[in-house]
Design a protein around this motif. Structure first.
Motif: not given
Length: 710
Positions: A364-391
């Motif tokens: 047997q021959l098993t083969y495949g492909m995978e694509f995925y994207t992780d996105e994160q964003a964080g705010t503190r009191n409405g402003g950017d949160r450096l501890q959990f930056p947008d990336a």
């Protein structure tokens, strides 16, 4: 009053519903494309144990194989097992599996997986063919109620050759229940109602499911509500502060099977956990660190599976999905509000082709492909949160694997996967590209029907998480005394290298269906493993890193501290043994796991689990309508740790359970379950968590299915 409402939600309508004729024989279960068939022991009469060597598994190779002749360390957990133990959380689900534990707890929002010393993001969690990548610091990753699970396969060992980034320690492959599972492949509809109570924490739970099937279509809708109304108590009778929580979990599934060997499934599930806990849910609660936390996860997925034994060229499993996790934390001390968003969008396609017959089996021959994207964003009191930056990070991967039967009972499984990934951040960091190649080769040999020996060499990797690379700003503040404070800050590590592991495993299995003609069945499995890890990511917290400075604005003497992620080299090794003795009247199961670590430069890794043993026994009575069982867990102390790292004493605890599932008499069709957790009220912790685990608890469950089937 709340308790009465929950109970009525679970059982209010039951008296108007006719019961199913208990004498009607069960219809044979249909094999669902791409999913393992149930073994004979999954009939529902009595608990189903983890060491079922007749089971079919798919996690190790992405193909259906008998677990007995699969050259990998795989444990299986079925729905019936989970219902038997009535788990408070996933720590209860996995504690009898060698080298597998849940770090975190007793707060369920903090449950993080650990396999063979690899923790959290170093293992992969999959749900119905989709990745669950959420990785907020100090937050759990099992955002699903165990009651929705159909089966879990735990693949122990390096698995990047088929699962990519993060599979250093292994993979949790989870499948949720669908409507066709509950109807037994018969047309009609049903309602499942279940209510539960646990004395420790005064937890009331309600589980309500509607399901049905009409020809090629099946559906399921499930809603779960759990409420821990009081703080949990530890074995000393003291409150474990800030352990109350409220959980809701809903699952909706629509399945279409246009042919016996095809399945299209559309699913949506939503999980919500609210509670008043510390920001680090693995830490002690104090008056200044309490937050009102709300964690929401939603997953939308579409999956297609095709598995026709008469078709040599196509055995397809493909899925497209979007997973979103959002948390809101309101800190009472200063009214700070942190918002966190993490999203994974992905597509995956796997196919298996049977090329030619060799030695009485298919190549047997098993083969495949995978694509995925992780996105994160964080705010503190409405402003950017450096501890959990947008990336953001984008992954692209392709893999191939061959299963080659050889003469004299040998088989060979080589595999290779290529991953590329690209990071981007909204900060001042440059974009970064990287790539990894993960090979694997396994050799198995079955000299006689009752014995199987295997060995494997595999490499695995984990790409650094977005937080490990880009976290900045203040990690924590801590008062030292009047007018003195420590301010500890993150130091970004944008050049952090991927973790890379080289692993060797050697294992063997033995089974005897009628041991010495006594009617006892016996099975045993032993595995030795060793992993050499380069660039092991170790978060180093230097509480005070330099001389203090006086801040004239606050009239405070400020001591600086730093937190950063560093790469170290390490080695992990261990031994696992699992054995089971089974008879029509009961079973006996024993397991042991040892684990050692060696950090280059001397010393051990801080979070490696201690050696652990488990012993379980069960007795069947009343034609297997009644099951009485017990389980003992014993863990060694973990004291040989790096300087300033937490140590943990050894412990032992005992759980009992009684399950009464009558199929005749006035209670036919009801499920009555009683469990006594930690019956001797032992005080203990799960390494390296400093918070005590719950003490004694009585759990009770009542359930009933009402079905109208043809």
């Amino acid at each position: 009053m709340r308790s009465i409402v929950v109970f009525l939600l679970a059982f209010g309508p039951v008296w108007n519903v006719p019961a199913v004729d208990a004498s009607e024989p069960d219809a044979p279960e249909k094999a669902v494309a791409g999913q393992p068939e149930k073994s004979a022991s999954d009939s529902g009469s009595g608990p189903v144990e983890t060491l079922d060597l007749d089971a079919i598994v798919v996690s190790a190779t992405r193909t259906e194989r008998p677990r007995f002749t699969t050259p990998a360390a795989v444990s299986t957990i079925r729905r019936e097992q989970i219902e038997t133990i009535q788990p408070y959380g996933f720590q209860d689900v996995f504690e009898s599996i060698p080298s597998v534990s849940i770090q975190g707890g007793p707060r369920r929002i903090a449950e993080e997986p650990s396999i063979r010393g690899f923790t959290d993001e170093q293992v992969v969690i999959r749900l119905d063919g989709t990745r669950q990548n959420f990785n907020k610091a100090h937050g759990g990753r099992f955002l699903l109620d165990p009651d929705l699970i159909r089966s879990i396969e735990v693949l122990r060992g390096a698995s990047s050759a088929v699962y990519g980034s993060g599979a250093l320690g292994g993979v949790f492959v989870t499948e949720t229940v669908n409507g066709r599972d509950l109807t037994g492949d018969r047309d009609g509809a049903g309602v499942r109602l279940k209510g539960a109570f646990a004395s420790n924490g005064e937890e009331w739970s309600s589980f309500n499911t509607v399901y049905g099937q009409a020809g090629t279509f099946d559906f399921l809708g499930s809603f779960i509500y759990r409420d821990v109304g009081e703080n949990l108590e530890d074995g000393n009778g003291d409150d474990i502060l800030a352990t109350r929580d409220e959980i809701t979990n809903g699952l909706v599934k629509l399945g279409i099977e246009p042919g016996r060997h095809q399945r299209i499934e559309l699913a949506w599930d939503a999980f919500d956990n609210t509670g008043i806990n510390p920001p680090n849910a693995n830490d002690f609660a104090t008056p200044t660190n309490i937050v009102d936390r709300d964690t929401e996860r939603t997953n939308t997925r579409a999956r297609y599976q095709f598995d026709d034994p008469s078709n040599r060229w196509f055995n397809v499993d493909t899925a497209v999905y979007r997973n979103e996790v959002k948390t809101i934390e309101f800190r009472f001390d200063d009214e700070r509000i942190d918002r966190t968003d993490f999203e994974t969008t992905g597509f995956e396609l796997t196919n298996t082709s049977r090329l030619t017959a060799i030695a009485g089996d298919w190549l047997q021959l098993t083969y495949g492909m995978e694509f995925y994207t992780d996105e994160q964003a964080g705010t503190r009191n409405g402003g950017d949160r450096l501890q959990f930056p947008d990336a953001e990070v984008d992954y692209r991967a392709g893999f191939v694997q061959a299963e080659i039967p050889l003469p004299a009972g040998f088989s060979l499984i080589p595999g290779l996967r290529f991953d590329s990934f690209e990071y981007t951040s909204d900060g001042d960091f440059a974009e970064r590209d990287d790539e990894e190649t993960s090979p694997r080769v396994a050799l198995g040999w079955q000299p006689v029907e009752s014995l199987y020996l295997w060995t494997e060499y595999a490499e695995a990797f984990r790409a650094p998480s977005l937080t490990e690379l880009f976290a900045d700003g203040v990690h924590f503040t801590a008062p030292l005394g009047p007018g003195q404070v420590v301010i500890n800050e993150f130091i970004p590590a944008p050049e952090l290298a991927p973790e890379q592991a080289e692993q060797i495993q050697v294992g063997g299995r033995f089974r005897q269906r009628d041991l010495f003609g006594t009617g006892f069945g016996f099975s045993a499995e032993a595995v030795w493993h060793r992993s050499k890890i380069d660039n092991f990511v170790d978060q180093v917290v230097e509480f005070i890193s330099g001389p203090p400075q006086f801040d004239p604005r606050t009239q405070t003497l400020v001591f600086p501290g730093t937190t950063t992620s560093l790469s170290v080299d390490a080695e992990l090794s261990g031994f696992e043994f699992d054995a089971r003795l089974e008879h029509p009247t009961g079973y006996l199961r024993a397991a042991i796991a040892t684990l050692d670590s060696d950090r280059n430069g001397g010393g051990n890794l801080a979070g490696v689990q201690p050696d652990r043993a488990s012993l379980g026994a069960g007795l069947y009575a009343l034609d297997r309508q009644l099951t009485i069982g017990a389980q003992v867990i014993a863990a060694a102390a973990r004291r040989n740790v790096p300087q300033d790292a937490p140590t943990t004493p050894g412990f032992g605890k005992t759980d009992l359970f009684v399950n009464y599932l009558p199929y005749r008499g006035p209670l036919a069709g009801w499920e009555l379950r009683l469990a006594l957790d930690n019956i001797f009220d032992k005080d203990y912790r799960i390494h390296p968590n400093p918070v005590q685990q719950p003490g004694r608890s009585v759990r009770m469950t009542i359930a009933r299915d009402f079905q109208w089937l043809r």
